[in-house]
Motif scaffolding. Structure first.
Motif, PDB file in Angstrom:
ATOM      1  N   ASP A  31       3.258   5.895  -5.852  1.00 32.70           N
ATOM      2  CA  ASP A  31       3.177   5.605  -7.463  1.00 32.70           C
ATOM      3  C   ASP A  31       1.907   6.538  -7.692  1.00 32.70           C
ATOM      4  OD1 ASP A  31       5.199   3.997  -7.372  1.00 32.70           O
ATOM      5  OD2 ASP A  31       3.914   2.294  -7.755  1.00 32.70           O
ATOM      6  N   CYS A  32       0.950   6.571  -6.926  1.00 36.83           N
ATOM      7  CA  CYS A  32      -0.043   7.520  -7.539  1.00 36.83           C
ATOM      8  C   CYS A  32      -0.913   7.902  -6.286  1.00 36.83           C
ATOM      9  CB  CYS A  32      -1.152   6.601  -8.483  1.00 36.83           C
ATOM     10  SG  CYS A  32      -2.581   7.650  -8.715  1.00 36.83           S
ATOM     11  N   ASP A  33      -1.360   9.200  -6.191  1.00 38.00           N
ATOM     12  CA  ASP A  33      -2.040   9.610  -5.083  1.00 38.00           C
ATOM     13  C   ASP A  33      -3.302   8.988  -4.728  1.00 38.00           C
ATOM     14  OD1 ASP A  33      -0.365  11.689  -4.859  1.00 38.00           O
ATOM     15  OD2 ASP A  33      -1.423  13.307  -5.717  1.00 38.00           O
ATOM     16  N   GLY A  73      -3.670   5.669  -5.337  1.00 34.61           N
ATOM     17  CA  GLY A  73      -3.455   4.261  -5.269  1.00 34.61           C
ATOM     18  C   GLY A  73      -3.509   3.433  -6.308  1.00 34.61           C
ATOM     19  N   THR A  74      -3.288   2.014  -6.256  1.00 38.33           N
ATOM     20  CA  THR A  74      -3.386   1.417  -7.348  1.00 38.33           C
ATOM     21  C   THR A  74      -4.478   0.242  -7.155  1.00 38.33           C
ATOM     22  OG1 THR A  74      -1.708  -0.149  -6.158  1.00 38.33           O
ATOM     23  CG2 THR A  74      -1.103   1.694  -7.689  1.00 38.33           C
ATOM     24  N   ASP A  75      -4.325  -0.932  -7.683  1.00 36.85           N
ATOM     25  CA  ASP A  75      -5.295  -1.954  -7.530  1.00 36.85           C
ATOM     26  C   ASP A  75      -5.233  -2.583  -6.316  1.00 36.85           C
ATOM     27  OD1 ASP A  75      -6.056  -1.536 -10.293  1.00 36.85           O
ATOM     28  OD2 ASP A  75      -5.039  -3.493 -11.016  1.00 36.85           O
ATOM     29  N   ASP A  76      -4.046  -2.658  -5.694  1.00 35.59           N
ATOM     30  CA  ASP A  76      -3.996  -3.140  -4.448  1.00 35.59           C
ATOM     31  C   ASP A  76      -4.493  -2.109  -3.383  1.00 35.59           C
ATOM     32  OD1 ASP A  76      -2.142  -5.190  -4.775  1.00 35.59           O
ATOM     33  OD2 ASP A  76      -0.480  -3.956  -4.617  1.00 35.59           O
ATOM     34  N   THR A  77      -4.659  -0.974  -3.404  1.00 43.22           N
ATOM     35  CA  THR A  77      -5.527   0.068  -2.641  1.00 43.22           C
ATOM     36  C   THR A  77      -6.881  -0.185  -2.831  1.00 43.22           C
ATOM     37  OG1 THR A  77      -3.693   1.691  -3.131  1.00 43.22           O
ATOM     38  CG2 THR A  77      -5.789   2.410  -2.197  1.00 43.22           C
ATOM     39  N   ASP A  78      -7.482  -0.512  -4.083  1.00 40.63           N
ATOM     40  CA  ASP A  78      -8.651  -0.779  -4.168  1.00 40.63           C
ATOM     41  C   ASP A  78      -9.198  -2.138  -3.636  1.00 40.63           C
ATOM     42  OD1 ASP A  78      -8.804   1.629  -5.669  1.00 40.63           O
ATOM     43  OD2 ASP A  78      -8.812   0.568  -7.909  1.00 40.63           O
ATOM     44  N   LEU A  79      -8.325  -3.088  -3.537  1.00 36.96           N
ATOM     45  CA  LEU A  79      -8.615  -4.647  -3.006  1.00 36.96           C
ATOM     46  C   LEU A  79      -8.787  -4.223  -1.439  1.00 36.96           C
ATOM     47  CD1 LEU A  79      -9.197  -7.386  -3.155  1.00 36.96           C
ATOM     48  CD2 LEU A  79      -6.482  -7.606  -3.343  1.00 36.96           C
ATOM     49  N   VAL A  80      -7.900  -3.815  -0.852  1.00 37.86           N
ATOM     50  CA  VAL A  80      -7.939  -3.403   0.729  1.00 37.86           C
ATOM     51  C   VAL A  80      -9.247  -2.498   0.993  1.00 37.86           C
ATOM     52  CG1 VAL A  80      -6.733  -2.704   2.589  1.00 37.86           C
ATOM     53  CG2 VAL A  80      -5.331  -3.744   0.759  1.00 37.86           C
ATOM     54  N   HIS A  81      -9.552  -1.581   0.169  1.00 39.32           N
ATOM     55  CA  HIS A  81     -10.673  -0.822   0.401  1.00 39.32           C
ATOM     56  C   HIS A  81     -11.703  -1.413   0.371  1.00 39.32           C
ATOM     57  CE1 HIS A  81     -13.410   2.557   0.394  1.00 39.32           C
ATOM     58  NE2 HIS A  81     -13.668   2.267  -1.149  1.00 39.32           N
ATOM     59  N   GLN A  82     -11.881  -2.654  -0.668  1.00 41.33           N
ATOM     60  CA  GLN A  82     -13.226  -3.228  -0.838  1.00 41.33           C
ATOM     61  C   GLN A  82     -13.286  -4.109   0.496  1.00 41.33           C
ATOM     62  OE1 GLN A  82     -13.008  -6.149  -3.891  1.00 41.33           O
ATOM     63  NE2 GLN A  82     -15.171  -6.235  -4.387  1.00 41.33           N
ATOM     64  N   VAL A  83     -12.404  -4.712   0.774  1.00 41.74           N
ATOM     65  CA  VAL A  83     -12.099  -5.645   2.197  1.00 41.74           C
ATOM     66  C   VAL A  83     -12.698  -4.944   3.089  1.00 41.74           C
ATOM     67  CG1 VAL A  83     -10.859  -7.093   3.596  1.00 41.74           C
ATOM     68  CG2 VAL A  83     -10.544  -7.113   1.130  1.00 41.74           C
ATOM     69  N   LEU A 128       0.788  -1.077  -0.026  1.00 42.10           N
ATOM     70  CA  LEU A 128       0.058  -0.081   0.016  1.00 42.10           C
ATOM     71  C   LEU A 128       0.902   1.182   0.003  1.00 42.10           C
ATOM     72  CD1 LEU A 128      -2.812  -0.997   2.448  1.00 42.10           C
ATOM     73  CD2 LEU A 128      -2.804  -0.923   0.046  1.00 42.10           C
ATOM     74  N   ALA A 129       1.932   1.282   0.551  1.00 43.00           N
ATOM     75  CA  ALA A 129       2.955   2.374   0.797  1.00 43.00           C
ATOM     76  C   ALA A 129       3.551   2.521  -0.813  1.00 43.00           C
ATOM     77  CB  ALA A 129       3.823   2.211   1.763  1.00 43.00           C
ATOM     78  N   ARG A 130       3.843   1.406  -1.522  1.00 41.39           N
ATOM     79  CA  ARG A 130       4.449   1.944  -2.859  1.00 41.39           C
ATOM     80  C   ARG A 130       3.176   2.321  -3.730  1.00 41.39           C
ATOM     81  NH1 ARG A 130       7.057  -3.378  -1.829  1.00 41.39           N
ATOM     82  NH2 ARG A 130       5.179  -4.434  -2.669  1.00 41.39           N
ATOM     83  N   ALA A 131       2.083   1.676  -3.666  1.00 37.66           N
ATOM     84  CA  ALA A 131       0.855   2.204  -4.390  1.00 37.66           C
ATOM     85  C   ALA A 131       0.633   3.716  -4.091  1.00 37.66           C
ATOM     86  CB  ALA A 131      -0.451   1.592  -3.804  1.00 37.66           C
TER      87      ALA A 131
END
Length: 592
Positions: free
Chosen positions: A510-512, A514-524, A504-507
């Motif tokens: 890379d982008c304010d 976040g990335t797909d990892d950010t979206d996945l954790v948010h969904q969880v 998540l820190a790398r995401a």
């Protein structure tokens, strides 16, 4: 005496002894004007007879009575007990055009001669007779065309400006200056004013006073929300000086509790199996300490509600079902509201929902009424429900369209079934698309869990459509999860919190956003039950630090109270790591 046109007409008809016939659109205050004005200004009782639900035996019946002179049994005509109050009264026959043909003949005798069978109503204390209704062909079943009848009464056709509904609303809401609201209403076209009747406008103000979305006050006509420009509601909110919320946290529980506190009749419309009935019963028990008075309309007969019986005083009395008697607080749940067994039963129901009485008898200690129904269509299929009209639909103070996420049944499944429920909920939340979730209600989900626990094939738990076809839902993902296959959820995040924190820190770097990892954790986080979040509090707080602020904000707004409490504590723990990450369990919460 009267200030409105209708009030002056009432004065004149009582003074002249003429039958009055009043026509006007639904919801403009015809009935309420009679019920408030006549006792206040004339000191008379009003005997209200809702004609739409009358049967021939309700008004008059022949019964064997022993004759005082001859000592023999003879037929006597017993008259409705409400027509012998022992005091001077005005008879109001409401919805007079909605009665059947046989009742129309009885009502015309009353209207023309002020008699009923062998009984003279004047001798019983009647000093005025009025008939009211609207003339909409969609809402009435009769027309008066016989000149011999029409020549017996005076007729008044009124609109909303001819009753005192504005004064009534001013008295009801002393906290507000309603002049601006009245100007907004008056500026609308006649068609819009018909939709936004004074009755519906009152419901809009009721919702506004309780902090509920004013849109909920707009009735559901044949399953669809009344088509009213929401800019009108925005103007009303501006005039009241309030903010009209789009929704509220935990909307179903909030509405049902408000209905009990404020003595409302409310409607919940939602797909089959979403949990409407169970949550309604739960809220009634929590708020009143009593089970609800429950009726399932497809199996409810008129005789289940009331029956006319001869009384000892020679009148025709009505026995009510024992569930509606006594001083204990009552909340009626009308289940399958738009699937009545027959028209007669629904007509009786309409009196209760409209007048809070049955056969003219007020129902003691009735605190609220909940009507529960399915929409006309679900997953592209037509359901066998009965259409309604605007007069019927507008009787509810609020009508709420319920979705699967509005009734938090997931926690109950977890508490009841444990790990299998967790796997089933994860499958429902993560693996199914919107159409799949529409096919799999929480009731279906529970059935699938039970089948799994008893080693039965899961397909049997899906809705059967006939000819070997089941609901189009793939069960392979559920079977895999129940067999122990893990996919990304809170357990998986908890298994490697440091690794996920780094991703998540790398995401974010890379982008304010976040990335797909950010979206996945948010969904969880968004889909997890509160109990699951609390179980993994430390992991949630650790990962929360690496989510974009705008995603963190979504956890704090528009949430149910217990869920919002958790996220507030989580954000505090995130901002103050030295204080630890323990979040206290909720206490005293009525949410589940």
């Amino acid at each position: 005496m009267g200030t409105s046109l209708l009030e002056r007409f009432i004065d004149g008809m009582i003074a002249a002894g003429i039958t009055g016939q009043v026509f006007g659109e639904h919801g403009i205050g015809k009935t309420s004007t009679f019920l408030s004005y006549v006792p206040r200004e004339h000191g008379l009782d009003v005997v209200l007879v809702p004609a739409a639900n009358l049967t021939p035996d309700d008004l008059l019946v022949n019964a064997p009575v022993r004759d005082a002179e001859t000592g023999e049994l003879a037929l006597h005509q017993l008259i409705m007990k409400q027509l012998t109050p022992g005091r001077r009264f005005v008879l109001l026959i409401d919805d007079s055009l909605q009665a059947g043909d046989t009742i129309q003949s009885q009502l015309m005798q009353v209207a023309c001669n002020w008699t009923l069978g062998e009984h003279d109503l004047r001798a019983l204390g009647c000093v005025g007779v009025f008939l009211t209704d609207n003339e909409s062909a969609a809402e009435t079943s009769a027309r008066r065309t016989d000149l011999a009848v029409l020549d017996r009464m005076a007729t008044l056709h009124i609109g909303a400006n001819d009753t005192s509904w504005r004064e009534s609303l001013v008295r009801r809401y002393p906290r507000w200056d309603l002049d601006g609201v009245f100007r907004v209403w008056a500026a609308q076209t006649p068609e819009v004013r018909k939709l936004l009747s004074p009755r519906t406008l009152q419901h809009v103000l009721d919702c506004a006073a309780e902090g509920l979305p004013m849109r909920w006050a707009l009735p559901l006509l044949n399953g669809a929300r009344l088509d009213l420009d929401e800019a009108i509601l925005a103007q009303i909110a501006t005039e009241l000086g309030i903010t009209d919320p789009v929704t509220v946290p935990d909307p179903v529980r909030r509405l049902l509790r408000t209905a009990i506190a404020r003595r409302w009749a409310v409607l919940l419309q939602g797909p089959p199996g979403c949990g409407k009935t169970e949550i309604a019963k739960q809220i009634v028990r929590e708020e009143t300490g009593q089970d609800p008075v429950y009726f399932s309309l497809p199996v409810t007969n008129v005789e289940d509600l009331c029956v006319p019986v001869p009384a000892a005083d020679g009148t025709l009395d009505t026995l009510l079902t024992r569930a509606l008697l006594g001083p204990r607080p009552k909340v009626i749940v009308w289940d399958e509201y738009n699937r009545p067994k027959d028209r007669a039963a629904f007509a009786r129901l309409m009196e209760i929902t409209q007048e809070w009485s049955l056969a003219g008898r007020p129902i003691e200690a009735l605190r609220a009424q909940f009507a529960l129904q399915n929409p006309p269509y679900h997953v592209g299929r037509k359901l066998q429900v009965t259409p309604n009209n605007l007069a019927q639909a507008s009787r509810f103070t609020a009508s709420l369209e319920v979705g699967p996420d509005d009734i938090p049944a997931g926690q109950w499944l977890l508490d009841t079934y444990g790990r299998p429920a967790e796997a089933a909920l994860d499958w429902w939340k993560y693996d199914l698309d919107d159409e799949g979730r529409d096919w799999v209600s929480k009731r279906t989900l529970e059935r699938l869990i039970k089948l799994h626990l008893h080693d039965q094939p899961l397909q049997a738990g899906l809705i059967y459509l006939g000819e070997g076809e089941f609901a189009p839902v793939a069960l392979s993902g559920l079977e895999a999860r129940l067999a122990g296959e893990r996919r990304v959820g809170l357990h998986e995040l908890a298994a490697d919190p440091a690794g996920w924190a780094a991703r998540l820190a790398r995401a974010v770097a890379d982008c304010d956003e976040g990335t797909d990892d950010t979206d996945l954790v948010h969904q969880v986080f968004s889909n997890a039950e509160v109990s699951q979040l609390r179980e993994h509090t430390a992991v949630v707080v650790q990962l929360l630090r690496h989510l974009p602020p705008k995603l963190r904000a979504t956890y704090l707004v528009g949430q149910a109270p217990e869920r919002q409490r958790f996220w507030i504590d989580a954000v505090k723990a995130m901002a103050a790591p030295a204080a630890g990450t323990a979040i206290p369990a909720a206490t005293g919460s009525r949410t589940s």
